[in-house]
Design a protein around this motif. Sequence first.
Motif, mmCIF file in Angstrom:
data_model
loop_
_atom_site.group_PDB
_atom_site.id
_atom_site.type_symbol
_atom_site.label_atom_id
_atom_site.label_comp_id
_atom_site.label_asym_id
_atom_site.label_seq_id
_atom_site.Cartn_x
_atom_site.Cartn_y
_atom_site.Cartn_z
ATOM 1 N N VAL A 35 0.798 -1.168 0.170
ATOM 2 C CA VAL A 35 -0.060 -0.069 0.027
ATOM 3 C C VAL A 35 0.868 1.218 0.015
ATOM 4 O O VAL A 35 1.743 1.261 0.815
ATOM 5 C CB VAL A 35 -0.913 -0.028 1.364
ATOM 6 N N SER A 36 0.541 2.169 -0.893
ATOM 7 C CA SER A 36 1.027 3.313 -0.856
ATOM 8 C C SER A 36 0.028 4.436 -0.906
ATOM 9 O O SER A 36 -0.998 4.050 -1.442
ATOM 10 C CB SER A 36 1.895 3.757 -2.426
ATOM 11 N N VAL A 37 0.548 5.738 -0.419
ATOM 12 C CA VAL A 37 -0.554 6.667 -0.453
ATOM 13 C C VAL A 37 0.022 8.112 -1.294
ATOM 14 O O VAL A 37 1.131 8.403 -0.902
ATOM 15 C CB VAL A 37 -1.120 7.300 1.002
ATOM 16 N N LEU A 38 -0.805 8.767 -2.113
ATOM 17 C CA LEU A 38 -0.313 9.859 -2.513
ATOM 18 C C LEU A 38 -1.263 10.903 -2.033
ATOM 19 O O LEU A 38 -2.617 10.706 -2.456
ATOM 20 C CB LEU A 38 -0.654 9.950 -4.098
ATOM 21 N N PHE A 39 -0.846 11.968 -1.605
ATOM 22 C CA PHE A 39 -1.522 13.188 -1.229
ATOM 23 C C PHE A 39 -1.415 14.309 -2.274
ATOM 24 O O PHE A 39 -0.396 14.723 -2.508
ATOM 25 C CB PHE A 39 -1.297 13.665 0.086
ATOM 26 N N ALA A 40 -2.648 14.648 -2.942
ATOM 27 C CA ALA A 40 -2.587 15.712 -3.917
ATOM 28 C C ALA A 40 -3.594 16.938 -3.782
ATOM 29 O O ALA A 40 -4.574 16.362 -2.826
ATOM 30 C CB ALA A 40 -2.743 15.179 -5.210
#
Length: 118
Positions: A35-40
Motif C-alpha cells: 500500500v502506498s498513499v499519494l496526497f495531492a
Amino acid sequence: MKNFLFVMRRMPFSGIYVQETLDMLLTAAAFDQSVSVLFADDGVLQLKKHQHPQTLAFKDTAAIFTALEIYDVNALYVETESLQARNLDVNDLILPVQCLPRREIGNFIGKFDVLIPD
C-alpha cells in the motif's frame, strides 16, 4: 500480492470520504497488500500539523495517519505543487513523505496494479 495506490485529494474533515478511504487502505494493508498513499490537491492538508478537529466536532484522523507505520504503510507521497500552492513544505506535515513533481505523477501512478481515488 497487488500494489495499491490510494490517492487522497479531499480536504480534511470533508465528510465520510477520508474515513472510508482510510478504512479501505488499512484493510488492504492488513491483508498483506503493498500500500502506498499519494496526497495531492487539498489532500495534502490531511497531513498538516497542529489541526484541532475536535473543536469542530470532527474525528481526528491524524492518529490514524500516524498509525500507518504499524500496518507497514510507509510509502507516502505528496505532490510538490500541491504543497507549494498551500504554502506548506514537508516540515509542516505530521509524517515523513516523498515529494513528487506533478509532471511525474502519471508515470508514478502507472506503476500500481490498483488505483483507489478518494
